[in-house]
Write a protein that holds these residues in place. Structure first.
Motif: not given
Length: 283
Positions: A160-161, A166-169, A197-198, A229-230
């Protein structure tokens, strides 16, 4: 050139923090090279990243961060709490709320708790999460990317993105203790469907208001905590019906309180920031 630094951490996510408002450091060494040198845990100070205070024409201050591998992320939630503490305790900015310029846009940290003139806790307005795949960026045709399968060398994974600038998966798992964070994290970070990237978050849901999280950070590897990220994890968990909007996130380095305000759409992150030691180093 001799420079002064603070070694700081937010829940074990650690940084070397510097004041370069006069651009003296920038005129002497490339920030990327500086980060690689200072962050080395055997031949340098040791840290996940380097944070620099820079002058801003449009905000109270500018936040610049480089990872331990020399790459430049857009923002860092744990780093922002440390940044606010550093500014306040060095009398650079002494108001409780500041507007900070970052590559992810404006971020507003607010000092929540002080003790004996020192900052103990900071709440950061992290802004509105971005869910459109092209803005994350993540290669996907849908309007959002929640529970999307991706093919890897270890089989199909569901991600789930979310972008917090900034990118997170986000990957939901049944038992964090059984996950190979390093191999899967590296694989997903460098997956071709993430063109920049992620970061990768592994989440075990405990109940409607609590989760456990471990993280593989883009450009840094396994870290003890990741603030953005959290926030991304709570966003993904709520949108997939796993939690409410207010969640206590248990990370390896400690706990973060994440709250996603329904009316404004902004996510607020509250947690500690600590100074480890102060010194100077010849660069």
């Amino acid at each position: 050139m001799l420079i002064n630094f603070w070694k700081m951490h937010g829940l074990g996510n650690d940084f070397v923090v510097l004041d370069d408002r006069d651009e003296a450091i920038a005129g002497h060494i490339d920030y990327s090279d500086l980060a690689v040198r200072l962050c080395h845990r055997r031949f340098g100070i040791g840290a996940d990243g380097v944070i620099l205070a820079r002058h801003s024409d449009t905000h109270d201050i500018r936040f610049v961060i480089y990872n331990s591998d020399g790459s430049q992320p857009e923002m860092c939630g744990n780093g922002m709490r440390c940044f606010a503490k550093y500014l306040y305790e060095n009398s650079i900015l002494v108001q409780d709320e500041i507007k900070v310029q970052t590559l992810a846009g404006t971020v507003v940290p607010r000092i929540e708790k002080k003790q004996d003139g020192q900052v103990v806790s900071v709440c950061v307005d992290m802004g509105v999460p971005r869910l459109v795949p092209g803005q994350i960026p993540f290669v996907h045709d849908g309007a959002m990317a929640l529970g999307v399968p991706i093919e890897t060398a270890q089989g199909t994974l569901s991600v789930s993105c979310v972008s917090m600038g900034n990118p997170h998966a986000v990957i939901f798992v049944n038992d964090l203790s059984l996950v190979d964070i390093e191999s899967i994290g590296s694989m997903v970070e460098n997956h071709h469907r993430f063109p920049e990237k992620t970061n990768v978050e592994f989440i075990e849901i405990l109940n409607d208001s609590q989760m456990k999280m471990r993280v593989w950070e883009r450009g840094a590897g396994v870290t003890l905590a990741c603030g953005t990220g959290a926030c991304a994890a709570v966003t993904a968990a709520h949108l997939t019906g796993r939690t409410g909007r207010k969640v206590l996130v248990h990370l390896d380095g400690g706990d973060l309180q994440i709250s996603w305000d329904e009316s404004s759409g902004h996510i607020f992150k509250t947690g500690p920031a600590q100074a480890v030691f102060k010194g100077n180093i010849d660069i």
